[in-house]
Design a protein around this motif. Structure first.
Motif, short mmCIF file in Angstrom:
data_model
loop_
_atom_site.label_atom_id
_atom_site.label_comp_id
_atom_site.label_asym_id
_atom_site.label_seq_id
_atom_site.Cartn_x
_atom_site.Cartn_y
_atom_site.Cartn_z
N TYR A 32 0.84 -1.21 0.00
CA TYR A 32 0.00 0.00 0.00
C TYR A 32 0.87 1.26 0.00
O TYR A 32 0.60 2.21 -0.74
CB TYR A 32 -0.91 -0.01 1.23
CG TYR A 32 -1.91 1.12 1.25
CD1 TYR A 32 -2.88 1.24 0.25
CD2 TYR A 32 -1.90 2.07 2.27
CE1 TYR A 32 -3.80 2.28 0.27
CE2 TYR A 32 -2.82 3.11 2.30
CZ TYR A 32 -3.76 3.20 1.29
OH TYR A 32 -4.67 4.23 1.30
N TYR A 66 -5.78 -4.01 -4.28
CA TYR A 66 -5.90 -2.56 -4.21
C TYR A 66 -6.33 -1.96 -5.55
O TYR A 66 -6.19 -0.74 -5.75
CB TYR A 66 -4.54 -1.95 -3.81
CG TYR A 66 -4.05 -2.41 -2.45
CD1 TYR A 66 -4.55 -1.83 -1.29
CD2 TYR A 66 -3.10 -3.42 -2.34
CE1 TYR A 66 -4.11 -2.24 -0.04
CE2 TYR A 66 -2.65 -3.84 -1.09
CZ TYR A 66 -3.16 -3.25 0.05
OH TYR A 66 -2.73 -3.67 1.29
N ALA A 69 -8.79 0.99 -5.32
CA ALA A 69 -8.22 2.22 -4.78
C ALA A 69 -7.21 2.85 -5.74
O ALA A 69 -6.96 4.06 -5.68
CB ALA A 69 -7.55 1.95 -3.43
#
Length: 373
Positions: A32, A66, A69
């Protein structure tokens, strides 16, 4: 005719590229954090939001967790086997091919996660070394110690070509590596076996070679106690000291600021000059440094990023000054001396020299007597 040409730096306007190393164990936020930083880098490089982020994924497509996002991610599933099921591994040449492809695609930034496969994965450096050693010894384990260096001599140049390719990349690279806990000394609470990649004060050992770590623009190790934070700073230049706060998670702004530095913008150089000034003042002693710190409130936050280093420099300067006042040669007392040479009178010193000379002569005569029976 020579092709060597020196160019005035004022004519060099190409931006630098970044190579950022993030290492850490499970749960430290490597994936991340790398995506956040890459987003900031890509925005600065392209001048627009939503610029593509290249992602080389060796972790069974973990980065796709992810994808909602980070819709700007362009993903490459780097597997140990090809589509036909043939084992191809993670050798150095494959990673060079990946970087070539990222540059060819015009990607402003590419994330390599996990680059530990290049070191300890199937077909990685350690695996190549083991295969080469087996070939050189033909299975004779008794010869492995003697021929291990020969095996490294074959494998390491291939890995060094990969490191050189990373350093010379025309795209920005964020390299994620795994880190494993290091055995601690119960008494000192520090690492039991420090090495060039394993500092005493860092309880994690990156699954990578030291050559890689110290070629990075920046190299940090994340800790499970503070996901995303640059807790253990292995290589952080002064330009990034204020930016990489061990108490604050890295993110989009971090990537953006580092990319602006690479383009020759931002405040990084000025910050380095302030830290150089702080070190210079600290070398004159604690009191001058305190005065500088008191008179420059605008620099206090920056100085705090290396305050332990500055305190040690000032303390060393104080100790040296005290010793110099006492003895211009700064000679420490010898443990077996009857007289401290820093405080004795001339007469005492001459008496001490005579005693030592007499003792040495007597010892020599005794040795000769024993030699002649």
């Amino acid at each position: 005719m020579s092709m060597i040409r020196f160019i005035p730096v004022t004519q060099i306007t190409d931006p630098l590229t970044l190579s950022i190393g993030l290492s850490g164990g499970s749960g430290t936020g490597k994936t991340y954090t790398s995506l956040l930083m890459a987003r900031g880098i890509a925005e600065v490089v392209t001048g627009k939001s939503g610029a593509q982020i290249g992602y080389v994924d060796t972790e069974n497509r973990r980065a796709l967790h992810y994808k909602a996002a980070f819709p700007e991610m362009v993903h490459f599933d780097m597997k140990a086997v090809d589509d036909a099921g043939k084992m191809i591994g993670f050798g150095p040449e494959r990673w060079i091919e990946v970087i070539d492809a990222a540059e060819g695609a015009g990607l402003p930034v590419v994330i390599l996660d996990s680059f530990s496969h290049a070191w300890e994965g199937v077909g990685g450096v350690l695996d190549l070394h083991a295969q080469t050693l087996d070939r050189l010894t033909r299975g004779d384990d008794s010869k492995k110690d003697a021929r291990s260096q020969l095996a490294w001599a074959e494998v390491k140049p291939r890995y060094r070509r990969l490191i050189d390719r990373i350093v010379r990349a025309k795209t920005n690279i964020v390299i994620c590596t795994r880190a494993k806990p290091v055995m601690q000394d119960l008494k000192t609470k520090q690492n039991a076996r420090p090495t060039k990649t394993r500092r005493k004060d860092v309880p994690w050992d990156p699954a990578a070679d030291g050559d890689l770590m110290f070629e990075m623009t920046t190299m940090v190790i994340l800790d499970p106690s503070a996901p995303g934070c640059p807790v253990h700073q292995i290589k952080v230049a002064d330009q990034f000291k204020a930016l990489l706060d061990p108490r604050r998670p890295m993110g989009i702004d971090t990537g953006r600021a580092m990319a602006e530095w690479a383009r020759g913008q931002g405040e990084a150089q000025k910050q380095k000059e302030v830290l150089d000034e702080a070190r210079s003042i600290a070398r004159t002693g604690t009191e001058p440094f305190r005065a500088w710190y008191r008179d420059n409130p605008q620099h206090r936050a920056l100085a705090q990023t290396i305050i332990v280093e500055l305190q040690q420099i000032a303390a060393d300067a104080d100790a040296f000054a005290a010793r110099a006042d006492d003895d211009p040669f700064g000679l420490p007392p010898t443990e077996d001396a009857e007289v401290d040479p820093r405080t004795c009178t001339d007469a005492e010193m001459m008496a001490q020299i005579e005693r030592e000379a007499k003792a040495a002569t007597e010892a020599g005569l005794a040795a000769e007597d024993r030699a002649h029976g």
